[in-house]
Design a protein around this motif. Sequence first.
Motif, short mmCIF file in Angstrom:
data_model
loop_
_atom_site.label_atom_id
_atom_site.label_comp_id
_atom_site.label_asym_id
_atom_site.label_seq_id
_atom_site.Cartn_x
_atom_site.Cartn_y
_atom_site.Cartn_z
N THR A 4 15.10 35.15 -4.35
CA THR A 4 14.86 34.34 -3.15
C THR A 4 13.36 34.16 -2.93
OG1 THR A 4 16.91 35.13 -2.11
CG2 THR A 4 15.24 34.18 -0.66
N SER A 5 12.59 35.23 -3.13
CA SER A 5 11.15 35.15 -2.92
C SER A 5 10.49 34.17 -3.90
CB SER A 5 10.51 36.53 -3.06
OG SER A 5 10.50 36.97 -4.41
N ARG A 6 11.15 33.92 -5.01
CA ARG A 6 10.63 32.99 -6.02
C ARG A 6 11.10 31.55 -5.79
NH1 ARG A 6 10.11 35.63 -11.99
NH2 ARG A 6 8.82 37.43 -11.42
N GLY A 7 11.83 31.33 -4.71
CA GLY A 7 12.23 29.98 -4.37
C GLY A 7 13.61 29.56 -4.84
N HIS A 8 14.36 30.48 -5.43
CA HIS A 8 15.71 30.17 -5.86
C HIS A 8 16.68 30.28 -4.68
CE1 HIS A 8 14.20 30.19 -9.91
NE2 HIS A 8 13.81 31.45 -9.80
N GLU A 9 17.79 29.56 -4.75
CA GLU A 9 18.80 29.64 -3.70
C GLU A 9 19.84 30.66 -4.12
OE1 GLU A 9 21.89 26.84 -1.12
OE2 GLU A 9 20.57 25.92 -2.63
N VAL A 10 19.92 31.74 -3.37
CA VAL A 10 20.79 32.87 -3.73
C VAL A 10 21.84 33.10 -2.65
CG1 VAL A 10 20.85 35.35 -4.22
CG2 VAL A 10 18.91 33.98 -5.01
N GLU A 47 15.81 35.11 -14.96
CA GLU A 47 15.61 33.66 -14.80
C GLU A 47 15.86 32.95 -16.13
OE1 GLU A 47 12.35 33.08 -11.21
OE2 GLU A 47 11.65 33.41 -13.24
N SER A 48 15.35 33.52 -17.21
CA SER A 48 15.57 32.91 -18.53
C SER A 48 17.04 32.93 -18.91
CB SER A 48 14.74 33.65 -19.58
OG SER A 48 13.35 33.49 -19.35
N LEU A 49 17.72 34.03 -18.66
CA LEU A 49 19.15 34.10 -18.95
C LEU A 49 19.93 33.07 -18.14
CD1 LEU A 49 19.91 37.94 -19.12
CD2 LEU A 49 19.98 36.30 -21.01
N TYR A 50 19.58 32.91 -16.89
CA TYR A 50 20.28 31.95 -16.04
C TYR A 50 20.13 30.53 -16.57
CZ TYR A 50 20.30 35.74 -12.52
OH TYR A 50 20.49 36.92 -11.85
N ARG A 51 18.96 30.25 -17.17
CA ARG A 51 18.70 28.90 -17.69
C ARG A 51 19.19 28.72 -19.13
NH1 ARG A 51 13.48 29.43 -14.56
NH2 ARG A 51 13.64 27.85 -12.90
N GLY A 52 19.70 29.79 -19.73
CA GLY A 52 20.16 29.70 -21.10
C GLY A 52 19.05 29.76 -22.11
#
Length: 405
Positions: free
Chosen positions: A37-43, A383-388
């Motif tokens: 969340t602190s990095r701007g992602h919607e969680v 983050e990398s895993l989430y983006r594949g």
Amino acid sequence: MAPGSKKPIKVLIACDTFAPDVNGAAKFAERLAAGLTSRGHEVQVFAPAATAKHGTWTEEHEGQTFLVHRIKSWRWYPHDWLRYALPWLIHAESRRILDTFKPDVVHFQSHINIGRGVTIEAAKRGIRIIGTNHFMPENMLEFTLIPKSMHERLIKMAWKAARRTFGRAEAVTTPTVRAAEFLEKYTGLEGVLAISCGIDAHNYSPSFEPRTENRILFVGRVTSEKQIDVLLHAVTLLAPELDAQVEIVGGGDQKRNLEHLAQSLGISKRVVFRGYVTDEELRDAYTRATLFAMPSIAELQSIATMEAMASGLPIVAANAMALPHLVHDEQNGYLFEPGSAQDLADKLTLVLTAAPEALDALKHESLRLIGAHDINRTLDTFESLYRGEPVVDTITSEAAAHSTE
């Protein structure tokens, strides 16, 4: 997020235990949600309700706010805090959340209950799934009324269930190399990544003030697999002139039994059971301790040990499961033979009688080693895993780096 950076990700974190539960898996999920969340992602988080109150609302954790879906749950009474949700409710709630939130990725934290249900529904919708394992079936069985004669069969069934759920994930992680090997062995999965739960070391305050007392600290759930009884027996074997004091922070079903044990061993005046404490009180406990003891034989990582290292404490830990990945013998502490009160007492004595220079060297090494577990590295990797995107195993890559030094 910074201009020109990658598009934010919508992440649903699904877990069977979440704050206010006090355990490593719950703490990891909380820090992961807050960090993303602190990095701007919607969680958003999907978890059992901590009380009879259930529903969806915004909560604040680790200084960040995000939506938490608290599903109706019931207490599992053999356990001191565990709650569970019914499968058909999980499926219905999973469908509602996935169809309204429309996450880019579902990151589940165990294959039990919520993890199983949400991955089934996410797979139907073609949503990317990442799984992290914090769970050992052996630990759960002690909180059931099932006869011990049936445990082996049930453990095999549990690992088969884990294989089915984790098999839906595009990537599977667990906190340490040892835990990854363990998961691969018992499920048949391949390519499990060892990614540290991560810790923000800046939240802790090491002290290099001259030692004025010998204070041994344990932090964690007060349950049988932690083997706190071994620590209490070890204290009786220490030289009286050390006047070692023991501080036990945490709650659990064995607290009363251990208090009685301390009394029967004649050390009740030297042992303090703090129970659950605030984050500030916990940090203070780390700072005032001389060393940290972790006698547990079932740690898949041990966030408490990491927090102790970030507090600059020498560690004395059982040579079991993942603890040797954190405790480097004779460098930032000592490993002892699991279950051996005498060996634990011997290793505690080495720290408690160490010259100031030697004690400081152990402290500095704990601070150096915890750098491999920086929470920002953990967040980068997920983050990398989430983006594949391709990732490296953060634990083994760090070990390789140290091997070339």
